[in-house]
Design a protein around this motif. Structure first.
Motif, PDB file in Angstrom:
ATOM      1  N   LEU A   1      50.032  95.852  59.544  1.00  0.00           N
ATOM      2  CA  LEU A   1      50.087  96.551  60.981  1.00  0.00           C
ATOM      3  C   LEU A   1      48.333  96.199  60.813  1.00  0.00           C
ATOM      4  N   HIS A   2      48.020  95.587  62.103  1.00  0.00           N
ATOM      5  CA  HIS A   2      47.005  95.393  62.698  1.00  0.00           C
ATOM      6  C   HIS A   2      46.394  95.917  64.232  1.00  0.00           C
ATOM      7  N   CYS A   3      45.265  96.597  64.530  1.00  0.00           N
ATOM      8  CA  CYS A   3      44.294  97.053  65.759  1.00  0.00           C
ATOM      9  C   CYS A   3      44.550  96.295  66.971  1.00  0.00           C
ATOM     10  N   ARG A   4      44.874  94.680  66.473  1.00  0.00           N
ATOM     11  CA  ARG A   4      44.700  93.832  67.444  1.00  0.00           C
ATOM     12  C   ARG A   4      45.658  92.801  66.626  1.00  0.00           C
ATOM     13  N   LYS A   5      46.335  91.797  67.652  1.00  0.00           N
ATOM     14  CA  LYS A   5      47.106  90.954  67.142  1.00  0.00           C
ATOM     15  C   LYS A   5      45.785  89.908  66.628  1.00  0.00           C
ATOM     16  N   PRO A   6      46.273  88.619  65.154  1.00  0.00           N
ATOM     17  CA  PRO A   6      45.498  88.485  64.732  1.00  0.00           C
ATOM     18  C   PRO A   6      44.586  86.834  65.259  1.00  0.00           C
ATOM     19  N   ASP A   7      43.638  86.581  65.392  1.00  0.00           N
ATOM     20  CA  ASP A   7      43.342  85.265  66.067  1.00  0.00           C
ATOM     21  C   ASP A   7      44.416  85.355  67.490  1.00  0.00           C
TER      22      ASP A   7
ATOM     23  N   GLY B   1      42.702 105.990  65.801  1.00  0.00           N
ATOM     24  CA  GLY B   1      43.290 105.446  65.149  1.00  0.00           C
ATOM     25  C   GLY B   1      44.480 105.614  64.687  1.00  0.00           C
ATOM     26  N   LEU B   2      45.344 104.755  66.544  1.00  0.00           N
ATOM     27  CA  LEU B   2      46.617 104.761  66.578  1.00  0.00           C
ATOM     28  C   LEU B   2      47.218 102.972  66.742  1.00  0.00           C
ATOM     29  N   LEU B   3      47.565 103.106  65.330  1.00  0.00           N
ATOM     30  CA  LEU B   3      48.564 101.187  65.961  1.00  0.00           C
ATOM     31  C   LEU B   3      49.638 100.498  66.412  1.00  0.00           C
TER      32      LEU B   3
ATOM     33  N   VAL C   1      54.833 103.425  67.135  1.00  0.00           N
ATOM     34  CA  VAL C   1      52.567 103.716  67.168  1.00  0.00           C
ATOM     35  C   VAL C   1      52.551 104.542  66.072  1.00  0.00           C
ATOM     36  N   SER C   2      52.169 104.540  65.130  1.00  0.00           N
ATOM     37  CA  SER C   2      51.728 105.018  63.595  1.00  0.00           C
ATOM     38  C   SER C   2      49.755 105.384  64.208  1.00  0.00           C
ATOM     39  N   ARG C   3      49.662 106.483  63.256  1.00  0.00           N
ATOM     40  CA  ARG C   3      48.355 106.263  62.370  1.00  0.00           C
ATOM     41  C   ARG C   3      47.996 105.679  61.500  1.00  0.00           C
ATOM     42  N   ALA C   4      46.709 105.311  61.427  1.00  0.00           N
ATOM     43  CA  ALA C   4      46.302 104.613  60.504  1.00  0.00           C
ATOM     44  C   ALA C   4      45.745 105.581  59.499  1.00  0.00           C
TER      45      ALA C   4
ATOM     46  N   PRO D   1      55.659 102.376  58.803  1.00  0.00           N
ATOM     47  CA  PRO D   1      56.397 103.014  58.164  1.00  0.00           C
ATOM     48  C   PRO D   1      57.737 102.918  58.531  1.00  0.00           C
ATOM     49  N   ARG D   2      57.750 102.029  59.647  1.00  0.00           N
ATOM     50  CA  ARG D   2      59.641 101.672  60.070  1.00  0.00           C
ATOM     51  C   ARG D   2      60.109 100.112  59.770  1.00  0.00           C
ATOM     52  N   CYS D   3      59.362  99.641  59.855  1.00  0.00           N
ATOM     53  CA  CYS D   3      60.330  98.124  58.961  1.00  0.00           C
ATOM     54  C   CYS D   3      58.778  97.454  58.146  1.00  0.00           C
ATOM     55  N   ARG D   4      58.246  98.050  57.069  1.00  0.00           N
ATOM     56  CA  ARG D   4      57.027  97.356  56.949  1.00  0.00           C
ATOM     57  C   ARG D   4      56.596  96.552  56.890  1.00  0.00           C
TER      58      ARG D   4
END
Length: 211
Positions: A38-44, A9-11, A19-22, A32-35
């Motif tokens: 977050l995605h598990c993988r880059k979209p498309d 569950g790390l993103l 790296v943070s936990r979902a 949490p840092r830049c707002r």
């Protein structure tokens, strides 16, 4: 097998790299840092990479066939492609510069396209073959990508050399624009490709085996 970041569950933030936990039960979350979202993988990721690669392959043809510079002197007008410029330098005795132009403007762009195509194909067909080596190959490609604009610089250097030696006016030809576009598209294709996709088929197979 060691658990992957996706299983834990790390993103990883695509903007700042944190790296943070979902949070459990939350469909969308922000860094949490830049707002940033977050995605598990880059979209498309794969679709964008293929689209950019196809466009780069199409433009690679006119980039090498069309004149990249036009030399005007008092007596003649000469148009040169990248290859004819390399031949001119070679025959004129500038062997070292000819080799630099050939490697930077012909070999490197084509090699980057071929490597990216291989990596994208391996993800598309879910290859499990040598994922560590493929990941290292992608990181090597990223390292080379930092010097991608060397292609443009070399062509500019070639133009300057011809202009100084022949005391002629040198202008960019119609091949300069597609050549620059190939460089930019290849850089963007490498940026959109998500190397973590290389490991997903292996992690999925391990989960199936555990079940």
């Amino acid at each position: 097998m060691t658990a992957t970041s996706r299983q834990l569950g790390l993103l990883s933030c695509h903007v700042c790299g944190l790296v943070s936990r979902a949070p459990a039960g939350v469909r969308t979350c922000h860094c949490p840092r830049c707002r940033a979202l977050l995605h598990c993988r880059k979209p498309d990721s794969l679709r964008r990479t293929w689209a950019l690669l196809i466009a780069a392959y199409i433009l690679y043809i006119p980039a090498n066939l069309l004149p990249i510079m036009e030399t005007r002197s008092l007596f003649s007008v000469q148009q040169d492609t990248i290859m004819s410029g390399i031949v001119y330098l070679w025959l004129d005795g500038a062997v070292g510069l000819a080799l630099i132009v050939f490697v930077a403007s012909i070999v490197v762009p084509l090699l980057k396209l071929i490597v990216l195509t291989l990596l994208a194909a391996s993800v598309r067909w879910q290859w499990r073959w040598r994922p560590r080596q493929r990941t290292r190959l992608f990181h090597l490609l990223e390292l080379i990508g930092r010097w991608s604009m060397l292609d443009i610089f070399v062509v500019a250097l070639l133009t300057a050399v011809v202009q100084i030696k022949s005391l002629a006016a040198v202008n960019a030809g119609p091949g300069a624009l597609p050549f620059a576009a190939v460089v930019v598209l290849t850089m963007l294709a490498a940026m959109t490709f998500d190397s973590r996709l290389i490991w997903d088929p292996i992690a999925d197979r391990a989960e199936d085996d555990d079940d």
